[in-house]
Design an enzyme around this catalytic site. Structure first.
Site, short mmCIF file in Angstrom:
data_model
loop_
_atom_site.label_atom_id
_atom_site.label_comp_id
_atom_site.label_asym_id
_atom_site.label_seq_id
_atom_site.Cartn_x
_atom_site.Cartn_y
_atom_site.Cartn_z
N ASP A 49 9.02 -6.04 0.41
CA ASP A 49 10.17 -5.16 0.54
C ASP A 49 10.10 -4.55 1.93
O ASP A 49 9.32 -3.63 2.17
CB ASP A 49 10.14 -4.07 -0.54
CG ASP A 49 11.32 -3.13 -0.45
OD1 ASP A 49 12.44 -3.60 -0.13
OD2 ASP A 49 11.15 -1.93 -0.71
N GLU A 104 13.18 -9.54 0.80
CA GLU A 104 14.53 -9.07 0.49
C GLU A 104 15.40 -9.16 1.75
O GLU A 104 14.95 -8.83 2.85
CB GLU A 104 14.49 -7.63 -0.01
CG GLU A 104 15.81 -7.14 -0.56
CD GLU A 104 15.67 -5.79 -1.22
OE1 GLU A 104 15.76 -5.73 -2.46
OE2 GLU A 104 15.45 -4.80 -0.49
N ASP A 129 8.28 1.31 -3.25
CA ASP A 129 8.38 0.15 -2.36
C ASP A 129 7.56 -1.02 -2.90
O ASP A 129 7.95 -2.18 -2.80
CB ASP A 129 7.94 0.51 -0.95
CG ASP A 129 8.84 1.57 -0.32
OD1 ASP A 129 10.07 1.39 -0.34
OD2 ASP A 129 8.30 2.57 0.18
#
Length: 182
Positions: free
Chosen positions: A7, A66, A138
């Protein structure tokens, strides 16, 4: 197959590693890389160094990151893109093919809806990886990205490694890593 989910973030970059054995998923590790330094280049370097250490320590066979979504803050989007570039660079430098997933696709895969909040994501990660202790939001997002990749892209990632020696070579490298961990 061992999968690293990332992430990206400029201050906090979440990471999560899972093992996929057929339809079964197992948590390996997760954490958060915190950037240090006042200068942007030093912050990016610290993220790269920390992520490189994670990759060396856990020897994933594939990675997933992502995708960046564009928001109203153009400067913030550019900085997030730079952190995403570090995540992709560290993975590619280690010889990993990198899958990319939109935030809504990750949420839909893990939670069942594309607009889930962070609490829902963390809850469903705990459901799918029983016993996991999540290092923070996260890290939960990173584990969700890894889970998404396990469901949608793990086979494509091995095929994407073909230019560095063909699919057979990619499978052989994955098998060698698995034997080394055993």
């Amino acid at each position: 197959m061992r999968i690293l989910g990332i992430d990206p973030g400029l201050r906090h970059m979440g990471w999560g590693i899972i093992d996929m054995d057929g339809p079964r998923l197992r948590h390996v590790a997760n954490g958060i890389c915190h950037s240090t330094g006042n200068d942007l280049s030093l912050r990016l370097l610290s993220l790269f160094d920390q992520l490189t250490t994670v990759i060396a320590r856990h020897a994933p066979e594939a990675a997933a990151v992502e995708q960046t979504f564009v928001n109203k803050d153009g400067a913030g989007t550019l900085k997030l893109g730079q952190a995403r570039g570090i995540a992709m660079l560290a993975s590619a430098r280690a010889g990993l093919a990198v899958g990319e997933y939109a935030p809504n696709a990750v949420k839909k895969t893990v939670v069942g809806v594309g607009h889930a909040d962070k609490a829902q994501i963390a809850h469903m990660v705990r459901v799918q990886l029983p016993g996991v202790e999540i290092a923070g939001a996260d890290a939960a997002d990173a584990l969700a990205i890894a889970i998404c990749h396990a469901h949608h892209g793990a086979g494509r990632c091995l095929a994407a490694a073909a230019p560095t020696g063909g699919l057979a070579a990619a499978v052989a490298r994955a098998d060698a890593r698995a034997r080394a961990r055993a």
